[in-house]
Structures are given as C-alpha cells and as structure tokens.
Design a protein around this motif. Structure first.
Motif, mmCIF file in Angstrom:
data_model
loop_
_atom_site.group_PDB
_atom_site.id
_atom_site.type_symbol
_atom_site.label_atom_id
_atom_site.label_comp_id
_atom_site.label_asym_id
_atom_site.label_seq_id
_atom_site.Cartn_x
_atom_site.Cartn_y
_atom_site.Cartn_z
ATOM 1 N N ARG A 24 28.650 49.758 29.963
ATOM 2 C CA ARG A 24 27.875 49.642 29.932
ATOM 3 C C ARG A 24 27.503 47.877 30.500
ATOM 4 O O ARG A 24 27.637 46.957 30.632
ATOM 5 C CB ARG A 24 27.867 49.792 28.258
ATOM 6 N N TRP A 25 26.284 48.027 31.045
ATOM 7 C CA TRP A 25 25.860 46.844 31.935
ATOM 8 C C TRP A 25 25.260 45.163 30.527
ATOM 9 O O TRP A 25 24.207 46.108 29.703
ATOM 10 C CB TRP A 25 24.830 46.682 32.626
ATOM 11 N N CYS A 244 30.055 56.151 34.979
ATOM 12 C CA CYS A 244 30.033 55.206 34.882
ATOM 13 C C CYS A 244 28.613 54.843 35.527
ATOM 14 O O CYS A 244 28.098 55.011 34.345
ATOM 15 C CB CYS A 244 29.328 56.244 37.083
ATOM 16 N N MET A 245 28.189 53.480 35.716
ATOM 17 C CA MET A 245 26.863 52.486 35.422
ATOM 18 C C MET A 245 26.657 51.813 36.156
ATOM 19 O O MET A 245 26.830 51.273 36.956
ATOM 20 C CB MET A 245 26.877 51.781 33.892
ATOM 21 N N LEU A 246 24.816 51.923 35.885
ATOM 22 C CA LEU A 246 23.652 50.831 36.963
ATOM 23 C C LEU A 246 23.505 49.399 36.767
ATOM 24 O O LEU A 246 23.716 49.738 34.917
ATOM 25 C CB LEU A 246 22.494 51.705 37.419
ATOM 26 N N GLY A 247 23.957 48.343 36.366
ATOM 27 C CA GLY A 247 24.255 47.250 36.523
ATOM 28 C C GLY A 247 24.046 46.150 37.874
ATOM 29 O O GLY A 247 23.346 46.766 38.858
ATOM 30 N N GLY A 248 24.040 45.268 37.450
ATOM 31 C CA GLY A 248 23.581 44.335 38.421
ATOM 32 C C GLY A 248 22.792 43.162 37.876
ATOM 33 O O GLY A 248 22.194 43.721 37.417
ATOM 34 N N SER A 249 22.384 42.426 38.748
ATOM 35 C CA SER A 249 21.108 41.711 38.349
ATOM 36 C C SER A 249 19.977 41.887 38.824
ATOM 37 O O SER A 249 18.647 42.036 37.860
ATOM 38 C CB SER A 249 21.280 40.477 39.819
ATOM 39 N N GLY A 251 20.084 45.629 38.503
ATOM 40 C CA GLY A 251 19.941 47.217 38.001
ATOM 41 C C GLY A 251 20.436 48.449 38.993
ATOM 42 O O GLY A 251 20.905 49.415 39.136
ATOM 43 N N ARG A 252 20.666 47.571 40.333
ATOM 44 C CA ARG A 252 20.719 48.423 41.565
ATOM 45 C C ARG A 252 22.214 48.264 41.627
ATOM 46 O O ARG A 252 22.162 49.681 43.021
ATOM 47 C CB ARG A 252 19.839 48.010 42.802
ATOM 48 N N THR A 253 23.486 48.512 41.668
ATOM 49 C CA THR A 253 24.210 48.344 41.761
ATOM 50 C C THR A 253 24.979 49.534 40.403
ATOM 51 O O THR A 253 25.057 49.367 39.226
ATOM 52 C CB THR A 253 25.312 47.089 41.920
ATOM 53 N N SER A 282 19.903 53.319 45.223
ATOM 54 C CA SER A 282 18.555 53.247 46.005
ATOM 55 C C SER A 282 17.705 52.641 44.520
ATOM 56 O O SER A 282 16.645 52.771 44.824
ATOM 57 C CB SER A 282 18.235 54.310 46.700
ATOM 58 N N SER A 283 18.080 53.515 43.513
ATOM 59 C CA SER A 283 17.026 53.383 42.665
ATOM 60 C C SER A 283 17.725 52.355 40.775
ATOM 61 O O SER A 283 19.156 52.177 41.003
ATOM 62 C CB SER A 283 16.664 54.672 42.126
ATOM 63 N N PRO A 284 17.237 51.572 40.383
ATOM 64 C CA PRO A 284 17.986 51.345 39.415
ATOM 65 C C PRO A 284 18.184 51.851 38.184
ATOM 66 O O PRO A 284 16.905 52.685 37.944
ATOM 67 C CB PRO A 284 16.773 50.195 39.032
ATOM 68 N N GLY A 285 19.066 51.088 37.246
ATOM 69 C CA GLY A 285 18.804 51.763 36.233
ATOM 70 C C GLY A 285 17.779 51.763 35.179
ATOM 71 O O GLY A 285 16.326 51.020 35.201
ATOM 72 N N ALA A 286 17.452 53.096 34.051
ATOM 73 C CA ALA A 286 17.078 53.351 33.581
ATOM 74 C C ALA A 286 17.113 53.622 32.547
ATOM 75 O O ALA A 286 17.894 54.381 32.092
ATOM 76 C CB ALA A 286 15.210 53.876 34.024
#
Length: 297
Positions: A24-25, A244-249, A251-253, A282-286
């Motif tokens: 979890r981010w 897996c989880m999308l995160g980073g500043s 959301g694109r990592t 290519s697309s941020p988390g949502a």
C-alpha cells in the motif's frame, strides 16, 4: 500476450525480505506485510525501510486504512480484523471466526469506509491448500456479513474510483472477476472482468485509465490488462511476483513484491529472497487501495 504489448524489466529497491504481500502506498512510502516474520514494513523510494509494527501473525496478514487514518490488519489464521489505535495498541475491529474457521487473506477499504476481506470459506478438499473463498463486508457501523462466495482462491482486490465496482483476482480460475457494489456495500451482478489465459493473478491494483495490474507467481511477471482481457504491458522478473501497487509522488511508479517460490510448505523458512522492485508506469494509480490519502466519498 498480444504482439502490441511491451515487456520491460524493473529495478530492485530493496531485498532481504521473506515474502512481501499487501503493498500500500501511504504517507509517502510503500507499506507491506513481510510474511514469515510478522513485520509490517515501510519502504521509501530509495530503499530505506522501517519496521512499523510487529505482530504475532506469521502469515497470512494484510493491511489497509480506514478513512480516519487508522491502520487495519487482517490476522488471517486468527480470523480477526484488527485496528491500530492512536496509542499503538491493536483492538479487534471485527471477528470473522463466526463466518469461517479457514484463513482469511486480503483486504480493501473503499471510498465510503466499507471494508472487504476475502478468504475463509469452506474447508479445502483433500490434498488442496485452499477451498472456495468468500468475500465479507464490514460496514462503518460494524456489521459483518458475507457478500460473495465460491471464489476460486481469492487473492488481490481493488475498487474502482467511482466506488461502484469491486474486482477480485481468482487465482485458480485464472481470471479477474468483477462485482457491482450496491449503496449498502453489497455485491451483485458477478461477471468475468478479464480471462487471463495461462496467467495466475495474485495481488492487483487499478490505474486512472481503468486498467488493472496483476502479479503472477508461477509466470514471474506483472501484467497490465484492460477489461475484456487485452494485455498491454508486462514486467518480467526472475522470481515469483506476489503483489503490486502504484505509488510514488505522482502515482506513476509500479512497485512489485517478488520472491522465490518454493511451495506452500516452505513459505515459513530462513530464506530471505523477497524483493521490492519498481518501474515507471504510463498511468497513475486510481481507486482503492489508494496511492494517496486524499478525499474519500
């Protein structure tokens, strides 16, 4: 895999974990459950990690947050959903033993504060590790009830940004399955969201373009798929991908939790082959699990 899909390699952020699960981010770091050690760990993008909580559970256990910021932990074998209070103590948020004596697995909290936990279900058949799974709902008022059944090894879950659809990975059925979420949190209108062919989805997350990333242990990759089953991106790894989880500043990592798979009987051992990897997405988390602590509905 369609010829239009790409295949990429990820970077190692940190290693030496047992089995990383339930990423979890949260608050600028990737939180994860280190199965086999009972640790909940936070890792920053430079690989520095901190043990945030140690609990008696060895595996399975998973995490998410209530809208008010309190951490929830599924203690799978104990059949308890625990809540971390401001003083750091763990209180029972819900007792799931009334619904099943079998282990519980994953959790997701939607934008309205509804908590979904999967696993449990009937006893496995002789020679099997898991029986058909269920999904239970814990509403904000504390009511606990089963809302889905007959899930073929219930694994990762995600809720779309509009809070109207829950997607669950059915690992043994090699598919992602979707349910419509009702106003009361109930699940209905079950349908196949994506048939994944020879892939075995484990942990999942959703992005802003409506796609799902899923981790796959035996095939050692993470794949981005559209509704209907078109696979449009793939990240290859040298060991099993558990989540897996999308995160980073922004959301694109894409963060990947990977480890060598040596069978269920060897999940608790001294082996520390677990890694956190990352790669640009290519697309941020949502949706939920959310990569931000932003506004919930």
């Amino acid at each position: 895999m369609p010829s239009s899909s790409s295949v990429r390699k990820a970077n190692i952020i940190t290693g030496g974990l047992a089995f990383g699960e339930s990423p979890r981010w949260h608050d600028g770091r990737l939180w994860l459950c280190n199965w086999g050690t009972g640790e909940i760990v936070a890792v920053d993008e430079d690989g520095k990690r901190e043990i945030m909580l140690t609990m008696p559970a060895v595996l399975p256990f998973s995490i998410d947050w209530l809208p008010d910021g309190r951490l929830l932990v599924v203690s799978g074998r104990e059949g308890l959903l625990l809540r971390r209070e401001a003083d750091g103590t763990l209180a029972t948020h819900a007792d799931l033993r009334q619904l099943s004596k079998n282990p519980w697995n994953e959790i997701v909290v939607d934008g309205r504060g509804n908590v979904y936990v999967n696993g449990g279900g009937p006893a496995p058949a002789p020679g099997e590790h898991f029986g058909p799974g269920t999904i239970v709902l814990i509403t904000p008022d504390g009511t606990v009830r089963q809302v889905a059944e007959d899930i073929a090894f219930a694994n990762g879950m995600a809720v779309t940004p509009d809070n109207r659809t829950l997607i669950v990975a059915e690992s043994h059925a090699r598919r992602l399955t979707a349910f419509a979420i009702g106003e009361d949190g109930s699940l209905s209108r079950r349908r196949v969201w994506a048939d994944l062919g020879d892939d075995f989805p484990d942990g999942i997350c959703t992005d802003a373009e409506g796609c799902v990333w899923y981790a796959d242990v035996p095939n050692r990759h993470c794949v981005r798929v559209r509704e209907g089953g078109e696979k449009i991106d793939r990240v290859e790894v040298d060991r099993g991908c558990f989540a897996c989880m999308l995160g980073g500043s922004d959301g694109r990592t894409l963060f990947i939790l990977a480890a060598e798979w040596r069978g269920f009987e060897n999940m608790v051992s001294d082996a520390r082959t677990g890694q956190v990897l990352s790669i640009a997405a290519s697309s941020p988390g949502a949706g939920w699990p959310s990569y931000t602590s932003g506004t919930r509905w």
